[in-house]
Design an enzyme around this catalytic site. Structure first.
Site, PDB file in Angstrom:
ATOM      1  N   CYS A  42      -9.410  -3.173   5.739  1.00 37.77           N
ATOM      2  CA  CYS A  42      -8.350  -3.718   4.892  1.00 37.77           C
ATOM      3  C   CYS A  42      -8.864  -4.045   3.499  1.00 37.77           C
ATOM      4  O   CYS A  42      -8.272  -3.646   2.497  1.00 37.77           O
ATOM      5  CB  CYS A  42      -7.751  -4.962   5.543  1.00 37.77           C
ATOM      6  SG  CYS A  42      -6.469  -5.706   4.534  1.00 37.77           S
ATOM      7  N   CYS A  47      -5.791  -1.719   2.831  1.00 38.11           N
ATOM      8  CA  CYS A  47      -4.661  -2.436   2.218  1.00 38.11           C
ATOM      9  C   CYS A  47      -4.920  -2.899   0.783  1.00 38.11           C
ATOM     10  O   CYS A  47      -4.080  -2.688  -0.094  1.00 38.11           O
ATOM     11  CB  CYS A  47      -4.306  -3.689   3.013  1.00 38.11           C
ATOM     12  SG  CYS A  47      -4.800  -3.712   4.731  1.00 38.11           S
ATOM     13  N   LYS A  50      -5.694  -0.083  -1.871  1.00 39.67           N
ATOM     14  CA  LYS A  50      -4.453   0.707  -1.926  1.00 39.67           C
ATOM     15  C   LYS A  50      -3.387  -0.022  -2.743  1.00 39.67           C
ATOM     16  O   LYS A  50      -2.758   0.548  -3.632  1.00 39.67           O
ATOM     17  CB  LYS A  50      -3.967   0.967  -0.490  1.00 39.67           C
ATOM     18  CG  LYS A  50      -2.684   1.758  -0.334  1.00 39.67           C
ATOM     19  CD  LYS A  50      -1.406   0.956  -0.357  1.00 39.67           C
ATOM     20  CE  LYS A  50      -1.338  -0.284   0.463  1.00 39.67           C
ATOM     21  NZ  LYS A  50      -1.171  -0.108   1.897  1.00 39.67           N
ATOM     22  N   TYR A 178       2.416   5.954   7.307  1.00 42.11           N
ATOM     23  CA  TYR A 178       2.117   4.978   6.259  1.00 42.11           C
ATOM     24  C   TYR A 178       1.159   5.542   5.205  1.00 42.11           C
ATOM     25  O   TYR A 178       1.431   5.524   4.019  1.00 42.11           O
ATOM     26  CB  TYR A 178       1.411   3.753   6.846  1.00 42.11           C
ATOM     27  CG  TYR A 178       2.223   2.774   7.624  1.00 42.11           C
ATOM     28  CD1 TYR A 178       2.651   1.583   7.040  1.00 42.11           C
ATOM     29  CD2 TYR A 178       2.523   2.979   8.962  1.00 42.11           C
ATOM     30  CE1 TYR A 178       3.350   0.636   7.762  1.00 42.11           C
ATOM     31  CE2 TYR A 178       3.225   2.036   9.698  1.00 42.11           C
ATOM     32  CZ  TYR A 178       3.632   0.870   9.098  1.00 42.11           C
ATOM     33  OH  TYR A 178       4.315  -0.058   9.814  1.00 42.11           O
ATOM     34  N   GLU A 182       2.188   6.484   1.354  1.00 43.60           N
ATOM     35  CA  GLU A 182       1.730   5.561   0.314  1.00 43.60           C
ATOM     36  C   GLU A 182       0.870   6.277  -0.723  1.00 43.60           C
ATOM     37  O   GLU A 182       1.052   6.092  -1.928  1.00 43.60           O
ATOM     38  CB  GLU A 182       0.948   4.400   0.949  1.00 43.60           C
ATOM     39  CG  GLU A 182       1.860   3.464   1.742  1.00 43.60           C
ATOM     40  CD  GLU A 182       1.154   2.260   2.344  1.00 43.60           C
ATOM     41  OE1 GLU A 182       1.847   1.318   2.724  1.00 43.60           O
ATOM     42  OE2 GLU A 182      -0.091   2.272   2.445  1.00 43.60           O
ATOM     43  N   HIS A 436      21.724 -16.234  -7.166  1.00 42.22           N
ATOM     44  CA  HIS A 436      22.273 -15.236  -8.061  1.00 42.22           C
ATOM     45  C   HIS A 436      21.649 -15.334  -9.444  1.00 42.22           C
ATOM     46  O   HIS A 436      21.436 -16.434  -9.923  1.00 42.22           O
ATOM     47  CB  HIS A 436      23.789 -15.462  -8.157  1.00 42.22           C
ATOM     48  CG  HIS A 436      24.481 -14.399  -8.949  1.00 42.22           C
ATOM     49  ND1 HIS A 436      24.670 -13.130  -8.455  1.00 42.22           N
ATOM     50  CD2 HIS A 436      25.009 -14.428 -10.189  1.00 42.22           C
ATOM     51  CE1 HIS A 436      25.295 -12.422  -9.371  1.00 42.22           C
ATOM     52  NE2 HIS A 436      25.509 -13.171 -10.433  1.00 42.22           N
ATOM     53  N   GLU A 441      20.036 -11.582  -2.602  1.00 41.45           N
ATOM     54  CA  GLU A 441      21.299 -12.252  -2.251  1.00 41.45           C
ATOM     55  C   GLU A 441      22.212 -11.334  -1.440  1.00 41.45           C
ATOM     56  O   GLU A 441      23.066 -11.801  -0.696  1.00 41.45           O
ATOM     57  CB  GLU A 441      22.026 -12.763  -3.502  1.00 41.45           C
ATOM     58  CG  GLU A 441      22.607 -11.686  -4.384  1.00 41.45           C
ATOM     59  CD  GLU A 441      23.291 -12.260  -5.630  1.00 41.45           C
ATOM     60  OE1 GLU A 441      24.171 -13.112  -5.490  1.00 41.45           O
ATOM     61  OE2 GLU A 441      22.906 -11.839  -6.749  1.00 41.45           O
TER      62      GLU A 441
HETATM   63  P1  NDP Z   1       0.468   6.923  11.334  1.00 43.93           P
HETATM   64  O1  NDP Z   1       0.361   6.946  12.806  1.00 43.93           O
HETATM   65  O2  NDP Z   1       1.340   5.947  10.667  1.00 43.93           O
HETATM   66  O3  NDP Z   1       0.896   8.371  10.825  1.00 43.93           O
HETATM   67  C1  NDP Z   1       0.235   9.518  11.222  1.00 43.93           C
HETATM   68  C2  NDP Z   1       1.058  10.702  10.764  1.00 43.93           C
HETATM   69  O4  NDP Z   1       0.347  11.897  10.989  1.00 43.93           O
HETATM   70  C3  NDP Z   1       2.369  10.823  11.500  1.00 43.93           C
HETATM   71  O5  NDP Z   1       3.339  11.279  10.600  1.00 43.93           O
HETATM   72  C4  NDP Z   1       2.051  11.867  12.567  1.00 43.93           C
HETATM   73  O6  NDP Z   1       3.170  12.616  12.960  1.00 43.93           O
HETATM   74  C5  NDP Z   1       1.109  12.773  11.824  1.00 43.93           C
HETATM   75  N1  NDP Z   1       0.179  13.487  12.698  1.00 43.93           N
HETATM   76  C6  NDP Z   1      -0.521  13.001  13.729  1.00 43.93           C
HETATM   77  N2  NDP Z   1      -1.313  13.946  14.256  1.00 43.93           N
HETATM   78  C7  NDP Z   1      -1.104  15.070  13.535  1.00 43.93           C
HETATM   79  C8  NDP Z   1      -1.626  16.376  13.587  1.00 43.93           C
HETATM   80  N3  NDP Z   1      -2.547  16.720  14.474  1.00 43.93           N
HETATM   81  N4  NDP Z   1      -1.187  17.286  12.686  1.00 43.93           N
HETATM   82  C9  NDP Z   1      -0.267  16.940  11.764  1.00 43.93           C
HETATM   83  N5  NDP Z   1       0.253  15.697  11.654  1.00 43.93           N
HETATM   84  C10 NDP Z   1      -0.155  14.779  12.530  1.00 43.93           C
HETATM   85  O7  NDP Z   1      -1.058   6.815  10.833  1.00 43.93           O
HETATM   86  P2  NDP Z   1      -1.653   6.383   9.441  1.00 43.93           P
HETATM   87  O8  NDP Z   1      -3.017   6.929   9.415  1.00 43.93           O
HETATM   88  O9  NDP Z   1      -0.711   6.690   8.353  1.00 43.93           O
HETATM   89  O10 NDP Z   1      -1.771   4.827   9.592  1.00 43.93           O
HETATM   90  C11 NDP Z   1      -2.456   4.265  10.697  1.00 43.93           C
HETATM   91  C12 NDP Z   1      -1.966   2.877  10.946  1.00 43.93           C
HETATM   92  O11 NDP Z   1      -2.507   2.011   9.959  1.00 43.93           O
HETATM   93  C13 NDP Z   1      -0.465   2.720  10.828  1.00 43.93           C
HETATM   94  O12 NDP Z   1       0.190   3.015  12.018  1.00 43.93           O
HETATM   95  C14 NDP Z   1      -0.329   1.274  10.440  1.00 43.93           C
HETATM   96  O13 NDP Z   1      -0.321   0.493  11.593  1.00 43.93           O
HETATM   97  C15 NDP Z   1      -1.574   1.012   9.626  1.00 43.93           C
HETATM   98  N6  NDP Z   1      -1.283   1.054   8.183  1.00 43.93           N
HETATM   99  C16 NDP Z   1      -0.443   0.111   7.682  1.00 43.93           C
HETATM  100  C17 NDP Z   1      -0.136   0.091   6.351  1.00 43.93           C
HETATM  101  C18 NDP Z   1       0.792  -0.955   5.861  1.00 43.93           C
HETATM  102  O14 NDP Z   1       1.017  -1.939   6.542  1.00 43.93           O
HETATM  103  N7  NDP Z   1       1.380  -0.791   4.667  1.00 43.93           N
HETATM  104  C19 NDP Z   1      -0.685   1.069   5.424  1.00 43.93           C
HETATM  105  C20 NDP Z   1      -1.538   2.024   6.058  1.00 43.93           C
HETATM  106  C21 NDP Z   1      -1.814   2.014   7.394  1.00 43.93           C
HETATM  107  P3  NDP Z   1       4.165  12.159  14.143  1.00 43.93           P
HETATM  108  O15 NDP Z   1       5.031  11.119  13.563  1.00 43.93           O
HETATM  109  O16 NDP Z   1       4.882  13.422  14.466  1.00 43.93           O
HETATM  110  O17 NDP Z   1       3.296  11.679  15.264  1.00 43.93           O
END
Ligand code: NDP
Length: 455
Positions: A42, A47, A50, A178, A182, A436, A441
């Protein structure tokens, strides 16, 4: 039996640091082993850096909106190296604060890699062996690096992005979660031509469907290319750039390709084979309560457990673990109603259920919806609309989900989460006086539902 330490924590990230400090406050002799930097994903490569980069990207909107309010803005330019250097200075400052807080609490920090070496024993990479009454695994997770297509090793992950020497003019981001959204959004804000390549039907799986479609539309309107139902088949180097070929036959040239296809728990090479603990197939450590594994001396918190991979969850569980085990306190850990945000521009803030969740659970609900141009957009000449949704259970008038896509969504949703935690009903929102003029709101002035759903 006597032990060298009461607690040995492996990993100085959000969960491990909190657990160590609280345990030490309860009088425990605590050591934290960390082989990289104090602060964890983080603070060091997640976080915090980022969000700093998100702020950088959003100045572009400020500059262009300002004209509508009478400002003359000269030519603007962004210096990526200056941003990365400033971000690095801030991360180093925070790392120092984390380490100082640990030391002030009486926690020993050992800069070494730790491996379990049988029950209650940990072997450090400097050769030392430490015995501990309790061991807490707080090693977090790492980005998945294998995209499953030839050349995927040419792609970067978010970890490398934080140190890119220059901002790419063209980027392809693989994934629709995410991290993917982002970074695609913030790079686009800084001037990069960004393409998101997502395998599914719509980005942000698991979020409310309307939120997903709204964000998709907003990103496209801002110039991002959002490709769905397609996946990479090959990545190769061509004339100093990268060429990505996809299943649907797209050929996309880019300066960088970012693989953002999820993260995996960091349990490899931890010596877990030396103790009798079963991992889940994805490598995560199953826990119950705050941090309990099936072994009474071994505990785990944070991303390594497969629980929601969010800093506040790791911190809450780490704190509760230390209170329970070293403070003898009764702590109830709830993972319901976790507010979360996606820091795209516009950003998404969400807490509770989406429409699809409620339908799947067969819960009759009313949908209150508002879309509007924020006040600032009027003079700025910006067309982007904010979306707000409140989902209300028809049986008891309880607010079951709040979803916002638009400026300050995260800030609003954090506060709405307090009301929901208290069991707020829609009638409570209705009798709350509006503030307001604000965007928030709208959340207390939606009188008529736009839809109902009944099983
Ligand atoms: P996520 O699980 O959010 O997203 C992974 C993405 O990659 C999904 O769209 C998934 O598709 C896709 N995917 C998975 N495997 C493959 C593959 N083999 N080929 C192509 N696409 C694939 O993971 P992130 O790494 O983005 O984030 C990890 C975690 O970290 C999040 O779940 C969150 O909990 C945390 N995080 C939180 C943030 C915040 O609070 N702002 C910011 C960043 C991370 P599908 O949906 O089809 O499975």
């Amino acid at each position: 039996m006597t032990f060298d330490r009461d607690l040995l924590v492996i990993g100085a990230g959000s969960g491990g640091v909190r657990a160590a400090r609280i345990a030490a406050g309860h009088g425990a002799k605590v050591t934290v082993a960390e082989d990289y930097r104090v602060g964890g994903t983080c603070v060091i490569r997640g976080c915090v850096p980022k969000k700093l980069m998100v702020y950088a990207a959003r100045f572009a909107d400020d500059f262009s909106d300002a004209k509508g309010f009478g400002w003359s803005i000269g030519e603007t330019a962004h210096d990526w190296s200056a941003l990365i250097a400033a971000k690095d200075r801030e991360i180093t400052r925070l790392e120092g604060l984390y380490a100082a807080n640990l030391e002030r609490s009486g926690v020993e920090i050992v800069r070494a890699r730790a491996r379990l070496d049988g029950p209650n024993r940990v072997r450090l990479s400097d050769g030392r062996v430490i015995t501990a009454r309790h061991v807490l695994i707080a090693t977090g997770g790492t980005p998945v690096r294998d995209g499953g297509f030839p050349g995927s090793d040419l792609a970067a992950t978010s970890e490398e992005l934080f140190h890119w020497p220059r901002r790419p003019e063209r980027v392809v981001v693989i994934g629709g979660g995410y991290v993917a959204l982002e970074f695609a959004s913030l790079l686009a804000g800084l001037g990069t031509k960004a393409t998101v390549l997502y395998r599914g039907e719509e980005i942000l799986r698991g979020f409310d469907g309307e939120v997903r479609r709204h964000l998709h539309g907003a990103l496209v309107a801002r110039g991002l290319d959002v490709v769905t139902e397609d996946a990479p088949t090959r990545l190769e180097r061509r004339d100093g750039a990268l060429r990505l070929t996809t299943k649907a036959g797209r050929v996309i040239d880019a300066d960088e390709v970012l693989l953002a296809i999820g993260r995996k728990p960091a349990t490899a090479d931890l010596g877990l084979d030396t103790v009798d603990l079963a991992l889940r197939p994805d490598g995560s450590i199953p826990v119950t309560g705050a941090a309990a594994t099936t072994l009474p001396w071994l505990h785990a918190v944070g991303d390594v457990t497969g629980r929601p991979a969010l800093t506040p969850v790791a911190i809450r569980d780490g704190h509760a673990f230390a209170d329970i085990v070293f403070g003898g306190l009764d702590r109830d850990v709830s993972h319901e109603l976790i507010p979360t945000a996606v820091f795209t521009t516009p950003e998404v803030g969400t807490v509770g259920a989406g429409e699809e969740d409620l339908r799947a659970a067969g819960i009759a609900h009313a949908i209150f919806r508002s879309t509007f141009r924020p006040m600032r957009a009027t003079l700025a000449g910006r067309e982007e609309r904010t979306l707000m949704k409140i989902l209300v259970g028809e049986a008891d008038d309880r607010v079951l989900g709040v979803h916002v896509v638009g400026p300050d969504a995260a800030e609003m949703v954090q506060l709405v989460a307090v009301a929901m935690r208290m069991g707020a009903r829609k009638a409570d929102f209705d009798r709350t006086m509006a503030l307001h003029p604000s965007a928030a709101e709208e959340l207390v002035t939606m009188r008529q539902p736009s839809d109902h759903w009944r099983p």
